[in-house]
Structures are given as C-alpha cells and as structure tokens.
Write a protein that holds these residues in place. Structure first.
Motif, PDB file in Angstrom:
ATOM      1  N   ILE A 199       0.836  -1.204   0.000  1.00 14.25           N
ATOM      2  CA  ILE A 199       0.000   0.000   0.000  1.00 14.25           C
ATOM      3  C   ILE A 199       0.870   1.252   0.000  1.00 14.25           C
ATOM      4  O   ILE A 199       0.629   2.207  -0.755  1.00 14.25           O
ATOM      5  N   VAL A 200       1.892   1.277   0.854  1.00 10.24           N
ATOM      6  CA  VAL A 200       2.778   2.435   0.950  1.00 10.24           C
ATOM      7  C   VAL A 200       3.460   2.715  -0.384  1.00 10.24           C
ATOM      8  O   VAL A 200       3.533   3.851  -0.841  1.00 10.24           O
ATOM      9  N   ILE A 201       3.924   1.659  -1.024  1.00 13.82           N
ATOM     10  CA  ILE A 201       4.704   1.813  -2.252  1.00 13.82           C
ATOM     11  C   ILE A 201       3.832   2.138  -3.455  1.00 13.82           C
ATOM     12  O   ILE A 201       4.142   3.034  -4.246  1.00 13.82           O
ATOM     13  N   ASN A 202       2.716   1.435  -3.595  1.00 17.58           N
ATOM     14  CA  ASN A 202       1.947   1.505  -4.837  1.00 17.58           C
ATOM     15  C   ASN A 202       0.679   2.344  -4.787  1.00 17.58           C
ATOM     16  O   ASN A 202       0.275   2.902  -5.820  1.00 17.58           O
ATOM     17  N   ASP A 203       0.049   2.440  -3.619  1.00 13.08           N
ATOM     18  CA  ASP A 203      -1.301   3.008  -3.581  1.00 13.08           C
ATOM     19  C   ASP A 203      -1.420   4.351  -2.874  1.00 13.08           C
ATOM     20  O   ASP A 203      -2.225   5.194  -3.282  1.00 13.08           O
ATOM     21  N   MET A 204      -0.668   4.566  -1.816  1.00 16.73           N
ATOM     22  CA  MET A 204      -0.723   5.868  -1.159  1.00 16.73           C
ATOM     23  C   MET A 204      -0.365   7.009  -2.113  1.00 16.73           C
ATOM     24  O   MET A 204      -0.970   8.090  -2.049  1.00 16.73           O
ATOM     25  N   PRO A 205       0.598   6.812  -3.024  1.00 21.32           N
ATOM     26  CA  PRO A 205       0.885   7.884  -3.996  1.00 21.32           C
ATOM     27  C   PRO A 205      -0.310   8.229  -4.881  1.00 21.32           C
ATOM     28  O   PRO A 205      -0.448   9.373  -5.307  1.00 21.32           O
ATOM     29  N   LYS A 206      -1.171   7.256  -5.161  1.00 25.27           N
ATOM     30  CA  LYS A 206      -2.359   7.530  -5.970  1.00 25.27           C
ATOM     31  C   LYS A 206      -3.338   8.419  -5.208  1.00 25.27           C
ATOM     32  O   LYS A 206      -3.923   9.348  -5.774  1.00 25.27           O
ATOM     33  N   VAL A 207      -3.514   8.122  -3.919  1.00 23.53           N
ATOM     34  CA  VAL A 207      -4.398   8.948  -3.104  1.00 23.53           C
ATOM     35  C   VAL A 207      -3.830  10.356  -2.980  1.00 23.53           C
ATOM     36  O   VAL A 207      -4.565  11.350  -3.053  1.00 23.53           O
ATOM     37  N   ALA A 208      -2.511  10.451  -2.810  1.00 23.40           N
ATOM     38  CA  ALA A 208      -1.866  11.766  -2.732  1.00 23.40           C
ATOM     39  C   ALA A 208      -2.040  12.538  -4.028  1.00 23.40           C
ATOM     40  O   ALA A 208      -2.264  13.757  -4.021  1.00 23.40           O
ATOM     41  N   ALA A 209      -1.956  11.835  -5.160  1.00 24.41           N
ATOM     42  CA  ALA A 209      -2.129  12.486  -6.456  1.00 24.41           C
ATOM     43  C   ALA A 209      -3.560  12.982  -6.627  1.00 24.41           C
ATOM     44  O   ALA A 209      -3.793  14.060  -7.176  1.00 24.41           O
ATOM     45  N   LEU A 210      -4.533  12.204  -6.152  1.00 22.02           N
ATOM     46  CA  LEU A 210      -5.925  12.644  -6.206  1.00 22.02           C
ATOM     47  C   LEU A 210      -6.100  13.948  -5.437  1.00 22.02           C
ATOM     48  O   LEU A 210      -6.723  14.898  -5.927  1.00 22.02           O
ATOM     49  N   LYS A 211      -5.541  13.997  -4.242  1.00 27.15           N
ATOM     50  CA  LYS A 211      -5.670  15.193  -3.402  1.00 27.15           C
ATOM     51  C   LYS A 211      -5.013  16.398  -4.058  1.00 27.15           C
ATOM     52  O   LYS A 211      -5.537  17.519  -4.014  1.00 27.15           O
ATOM     53  N   LYS A 212      -3.868  16.176  -4.691  1.00 26.99           N
ATOM     54  CA  LYS A 212      -3.133  17.283  -5.301  1.00 26.99           C
ATOM     55  C   LYS A 212      -3.764  17.758  -6.607  1.00 26.99           C
ATOM     56  O   LYS A 212      -3.885  18.955  -6.852  1.00 26.99           O
ATOM     57  N   LEU A 213      -4.173  16.838  -7.445  1.00 26.18           N
ATOM     58  CA  LEU A 213      -4.636  17.177  -8.784  1.00 26.18           C
ATOM     59  C   LEU A 213      -6.130  17.468  -8.860  1.00 26.18           C
ATOM     60  O   LEU A 213      -6.577  18.177  -9.768  1.00 26.18           O
ATOM     61  N   PHE A 214      -6.915  16.914  -7.930  1.00 27.19           N
ATOM     62  CA  PHE A 214      -8.357  17.131  -7.926  1.00 27.19           C
ATOM     63  C   PHE A 214      -8.815  17.582  -6.539  1.00 27.19           C
ATOM     64  O   PHE A 214      -9.647  16.917  -5.899  1.00 27.19           O
ATOM     65  N   PRO A 215      -8.284  18.689  -6.038  1.00 24.69           N
ATOM     66  CA  PRO A 215      -8.606  19.108  -4.667  1.00 24.69           C
ATOM     67  C   PRO A 215     -10.095  19.347  -4.440  1.00 24.69           C
ATOM     68  O   PRO A 215     -10.597  19.100  -3.332  1.00 24.69           O
ATOM     69  N   ALA A 216     -10.804  19.808  -5.445  1.00 20.78           N
ATOM     70  CA  ALA A 216     -12.231  20.090  -5.272  1.00 20.78           C
ATOM     71  C   ALA A 216     -13.049  18.814  -5.147  1.00 20.78           C
ATOM     72  O   ALA A 216     -14.184  18.849  -4.645  1.00 20.78           O
ATOM     73  N   GLN A 217     -12.502  17.709  -5.619  1.00 17.60           N
ATOM     74  CA  GLN A 217     -13.240  16.443  -5.580  1.00 17.60           C
ATOM     75  C   GLN A 217     -12.684  15.481  -4.533  1.00 17.60           C
ATOM     76  O   GLN A 217     -13.126  14.345  -4.456  1.00 17.60           O
TER      77      GLN A 217
END
Length: 220
Positions: A199-217
């Motif tokens: 999860i740390v290696i593969n998936d947490m970065p995806k959640v972080a990217a969602l927060k950064k790139l789609f902050p309104a959603q």
C-alpha cells in the motif's frame, strides 16, 4: 505479485521505495474531461472499474466526494470462479475490480472516469499494472448501462485522439458482466492497513495524487 511485497522487512527500504514511487506520481497527468457524459439520474448510481490491484482502486475512490460506497471484487468471469486464489491464475476472465456507488448530483460518471484515467490506473499498460501482471489486472470499464458504455468508449477514443498519453489507451469496455464482492479481508484494505508495504509503495501515492490534482473532488 502482491504477496511478494511481504518479503520487504526493513522499514528503511519501504520508505525509500515509497519515496521513489511518490516522485514518479508527480508525473501523473490530469487528462481532459470527457466531451460527453452520462445524464444525471436521481438516487444512487453504480460504476464498475478495473485497472490493477483493487486495493488501490478502492483507496482512490473512497476519497472522491460524492462517492458513497466502494466494494472490492471481481468482474468479467463467472460466479463459481470469483475467488481470490482462483482469479489469481489469470484464467477465469475476471479482473480485480471495484464497484463504486455514487450520487450523480455530486459527481458524474464522466468525472469518475477522468479520475480513473488520471490517477487510479495507467491505461497504456495491457494486462499489467506495476508491479502486477496478468489478465486479472487488466484495465476495463464494466459499463452498467448503455449510456455508460457510450460515454466510456467515446472517452477512450477522445483520449487517443488528443494523444493524452505517450502511448495508446488500451483500456477496454465490457458490458453484461456481473460483479462479485471479494473476500472480507480485501475490503477497505488501504484504510485498515495504511502502513502495509504494498500500500505504501503503490497506492498511497495515488491517493496523494488525487488530493493534489483534484482538490475540489477530494474528501479526507
């Protein structure tokens, strides 16, 4: 392949790999919004998406505003083979998938697909999502209605037409396929195991990217 990550014992190694993966996620792109979208409907709607390990897909969509429930499971094959160890053979026709229940008044089907293509999966990889390989990790949109199928197919064509990626989108659209929930221990896996190495290696970065790139959603 997911189970192989269990062999990583040193926390320093985990942190190093996670940092490398997070750095790679900085290149995640926000693709154009779909030119057409499914009509808004009253009540709850459902999308079923596949594209790599369902832990990461569930983790991403759990954090999308307007999404009310996400279930990990299998789609594309038969009920009798909808079991983790069998699906892992790559011979069942199933793909690890998520069933996303959402409020169309708050988030549209097209917006879900935009997030899916932007941060949840690499749509240029055929039967493969790092670090997992096999048809069970293929990128597929399991359309639940004719309207969803139309929107998904048009969106894939649009992304290829504008060359949104350096390689063609190979995500497929499948219709008429049932979804089967996965075993209980797979549900909410990211939320329950945020320090699990995979999860740390593969998936947490995806959640972080969602927060950064789609902050309104993004919802915490």
């Amino acid at each position: 392949m997911k189970n192989l990550i269990l062999g990583i014992a040193a926390a320093a190694v985990v942190v190093t790999l996670a940092t490398q993966r997070t750095g790679a996620s900085e290149a995640v792109r926000v693709v154009p919004a779909p030119a057409i979208d499914a009509p808004a409907a009253k009540g709850t709607a459902v999308a079923v998406l596949a594209g790599g390990c369902f832990w990461g897909l569930e983790g991403v969509f759990d954090h999308v505003a307007g999404v009310t429930n996400v279930v990990s499971g299998y789609a594309g094959g038969k009920a009798a083979t909808a079991h983790y160890e069998v699906v892992g053979t790559g011979l069942t026709g199933h793909a690890e998938s998520v069933r996303v229940a959402y409020d169309p008044a708050k988030v549209s089907y097209g917006q879900l697909l935009r997030i899916y293509f932007s941060v949840a999966t690499d749509p240029t990889q055929l039967n493969h999502q790092e670090p997992d390989s096999g048809t069970q990790y293929r990128g597929t949109i399991f359309a639940q209605t004719p309207e969803q199928a139309k929107v998904a197919a048009a969106y894939i064509a649009q992304l290829n037409r504008v060359k949104a990626y350096p390689a063609p989108v190979v995500t497929t659209v499948e219709t008429g396929k049932s979804f089967y929930p996965a075993e209980d221990y797979h549900q909410n896996f990211l939320a329950r195991n945020p320090t699990y190495p995979y999860i740390v290696i593969n998936d947490m970065p995806k959640v972080a990217a969602l927060k950064k790139l789609f902050p309104a959603q993004y919802k915490g």
